[in-house]
Design a protein around this motif. Structure first.
Motif, mmCIF file in Angstrom:
data_model
loop_
_atom_site.group_PDB
_atom_site.id
_atom_site.type_symbol
_atom_site.label_atom_id
_atom_site.label_comp_id
_atom_site.label_asym_id
_atom_site.label_seq_id
_atom_site.Cartn_x
_atom_site.Cartn_y
_atom_site.Cartn_z
ATOM 1 N N THR A 232 -5.344 -11.700 -9.617
ATOM 2 C CA THR A 232 -5.671 -11.013 -8.371
ATOM 3 C C THR A 232 -6.860 -11.699 -7.703
ATOM 4 O O THR A 232 -7.809 -12.112 -8.362
ATOM 5 C CB THR A 232 -6.014 -9.541 -8.653
ATOM 6 O OG1 THR A 232 -4.898 -8.929 -9.303
ATOM 7 C CG2 THR A 232 -6.328 -8.791 -7.373
ATOM 8 N N GLU B 289 -1.427 -6.174 -8.968
ATOM 9 C CA GLU B 289 -2.351 -5.924 -7.867
ATOM 10 C C GLU B 289 -2.505 -7.218 -7.078
ATOM 11 O O GLU B 289 -2.847 -8.260 -7.640
ATOM 12 C CB GLU B 289 -3.714 -5.462 -8.373
ATOM 13 C CG GLU B 289 -4.710 -5.206 -7.241
ATOM 14 C CD GLU B 289 -6.115 -4.866 -7.722
ATOM 15 O OE1 GLU B 289 -6.994 -4.633 -6.869
ATOM 16 O OE2 GLU B 289 -6.330 -4.853 -8.951
ATOM 17 N N GLN C 129 -4.275 -9.277 -3.783
ATOM 18 C CA GLN C 129 -5.397 -9.303 -2.848
ATOM 19 C C GLN C 129 -5.856 -10.741 -2.687
ATOM 20 O O GLN C 129 -5.911 -11.499 -3.654
ATOM 21 C CB GLN C 129 -6.558 -8.440 -3.357
ATOM 22 C CG GLN C 129 -7.752 -8.326 -2.403
ATOM 23 C CD GLN C 129 -8.741 -9.492 -2.540
ATOM 24 O OE1 GLN C 129 -8.932 -10.022 -3.636
ATOM 25 N NE2 GLN C 129 -9.354 -9.892 -1.436
ATOM 26 N N ASP D 78 -5.674 -5.609 -0.199
ATOM 27 C CA ASP D 78 -5.611 -5.146 -1.589
ATOM 28 C C ASP D 78 -4.553 -4.049 -1.723
ATOM 29 O O ASP D 78 -4.615 -3.022 -1.045
ATOM 30 C CB ASP D 78 -6.979 -4.606 -2.002
ATOM 31 C CG ASP D 78 -7.090 -4.406 -3.504
ATOM 32 O OD1 ASP D 78 -6.066 -4.500 -4.198
ATOM 33 O OD2 ASP D 78 -8.210 -4.158 -3.986
ATOM 34 N N ARG D 79 -3.581 -4.282 -2.604
ATOM 35 C CA ARG D 79 -2.537 -3.287 -2.843
ATOM 36 C C ARG D 79 -2.006 -3.453 -4.258
ATOM 37 O O ARG D 79 -1.794 -4.576 -4.721
ATOM 38 C CB ARG D 79 -1.393 -3.433 -1.840
ATOM 39 C CG ARG D 79 -0.284 -2.402 -2.024
ATOM 40 C CD ARG D 79 0.778 -2.520 -0.948
ATOM 41 N NE ARG D 79 1.893 -1.624 -1.202
ATOM 42 C CZ ARG D 79 3.005 -1.576 -0.471
ATOM 43 N NH1 ARG D 79 3.133 -2.367 0.583
ATOM 44 N NH2 ARG D 79 3.978 -0.742 -0.775
ATOM 45 N N THR D 80 -1.811 -2.343 -4.933
ATOM 46 C CA THR D 80 -1.296 -2.368 -6.296
ATOM 47 C C THR D 80 0.152 -1.891 -6.314
ATOM 48 O O THR D 80 0.459 -0.789 -5.854
ATOM 49 C CB THR D 80 -2.140 -1.486 -7.227
ATOM 50 O OG1 THR D 80 -3.476 -1.997 -7.273
ATOM 51 C CG2 THR D 80 -1.560 -1.485 -8.637
#
Length: 413
Positions: free
Chosen positions: A82, A144, A146, A158-160
């Protein structure tokens, strides 16, 4: 119509009957043996090779005796770390333990479904695999994402993702001459560096035995055009059994590139004696400044299904199917004649989680069944399309063109 669940019967107007009915009754007569819907046992000698909704080419292995799983990322657009865009997790593996599912209505369903412990990034949303004869579908490990971008370009918010949708096959067709033909294609792509923009895939594809091919798009930046959308299909050098096309056109414009840099990997599963092609687009990005190679971003990635342009008769595809949609929800789809119902198989009584459809088998384009959401604001206007091959379907709905809905389902019973 009625859905029968463990807790009773739920009536839903306009819905197709839900086939996951629980067995029961007051008789003391001996019960007949449960008919299996999947192999009695699996080990790592069986490889389910397929595609992920994130654009990955993946090999899944299950050992149902030792209760373990392993995922090998053969090709991938997903960064290994990430905060970066490369290297990706291609060439790496993840593994963990299996737990047989208990949340489905019947024993024969539960004994063919497993939770992949350690695969999800959200403990409230287990990663699951549903196993059939020659096919496995469900979810694979998430990630995740980003990236801060380069001089303000190529930023990935940012995204999971708890997990990614997946479908794979234990037997593949590896002779392109046996794949040649005309197909309908439905799917979806996502572009992380464009705030995760979702793009529908809706086209006709013609594949020739020599690897040349043509794509005629109905949506996207190439809508109305017919062209070869990448290099000739050839066997992928990674030895996966898939076919690869380089410089594969996306449905949108690259974020930071003058032309397409992503690749397409076509996995052709064999089920019921017919081909089930799955085509993933594997995007790519580079944030380092290398001599002669500036930073670039063509990270549009996703999955689509192809089916032959042959007529589908009403009733010929009736049954119950299971899969995962691009909203990361598990879905059981019951098809009965000109009706279909999508529900959450683990919460079948939750009407708010359902979607009832009317199907039209007129097929102006052979093999393409149109659909209308019951009681939708769009009225009787068809907004969805179904395609079928080998006990697998692809369903695309564009009620909201900015947020296309897509799912692939495989036949259960």
């Amino acid at each position: 119509m009625k859905w029968r669940t463990l807790g009773g019967v739920v009536s839903i107007a306009g819905a197709a009957p839900f086939l996951m009915s629980a067995c029961g009754g007051g008789s003391d007569a001996p019960q007949a043996p449960v008919v299996r819907l999947c192999p009695a046992s699996l080990d790592y000698t069986t490889n389910f090779t397929g595609g992920g909704g994130d654009g990955e080419l993946v090999k899944l292995q299950l050992d149902t005796t030792k209760l373990t799983w392993q995922v090998t990322y053969i090709e991938s657009p997903i960064p290994a770390t990430t905060g970066t865009v490369s290297p990706t997790r291609a060439g790496t593996t993840q593994s963990g333990t299996l737990t047989m599912e208990t949340g489905l209505p019947t024993q024969k369903l539960n004994q063919c479904a497993y939770q992949l412990n350690g695969a999800t990034l959200d403990p409230t949303r287990p990663a699951r695999i549903f196993v059939g004869e020659g096919v496995a579908g469900g979810t694979i490990p998430g990630k995740e994402l980003q990236f801060g971008g380069i001089l303000g370009q190529g930023v990935v918010p940012d995204r999971t993702f708890p997990y990614y949708p997946f479908i794979g096959f234990s037997t593949l067709e590896t002779n392109l001459a046996n794949v040649a033909g005309s197909y309908n294609q439905l799917g979806y792509h996502e572009v992380p560096s464009q705030s995760y923009a979702r793009l529908a895939v809706d086209s006709k594809i013609t594949i020739n035995a020599d690897g040349t091919w043509q794509e005629c798009d109905n949506t996207g930046v190439n809508a109305g055009k017919c062209q070869q959308a990448g290099s000739n299909f050839t066997p992928s050098p990674d030895g996966s059994g898939a076919f690869v096309t380089n410089n594969f056109l996306g449905q949108g414009k690259p974020t930071l590139a003058t032309g397409p840099l992503g690749k397409g990997y076509m996995i052709v599963g064999k089920l019921r004696g017919v081909n089930v092609p799955i085509l993933v687009r594997t995007g790519t990005a580079n944030a380092t400044i290398t001599t002669g190679i500036p930073p670039f971003a063509d990270d549009e990635s996703g999955i689509s299904m192809l089916s032959p342009q042959t007529n589908v008769a009403v009733g010929s595809v009736d049954g119950e199917y299971v899969g995962v949609d691009n909203q990361f929800n598990y879905r059981t789809t019951a098809l009965t004649g000109t009706q279909a119902t999508l529900i959450d198989p683990f919460q079948p009584s939750q009407v708010a989680l359902s979607r009832a459809l009317n199907l039209d088998y007129t097929q102006t384009i052979q093999g393409l069944v149109t659909s209308t959401v019951v009681n939708a604001s769009t009225g009787a206007t068809p907004t969805g399309k179904f395609i079928f091959s080998g006990g697998v379907f692809g369903y695309l709905d564009q009620s909201d063109p900015t947020t296309p809905y897509f799912t692939i389902g495989s036949f259960v019973e």
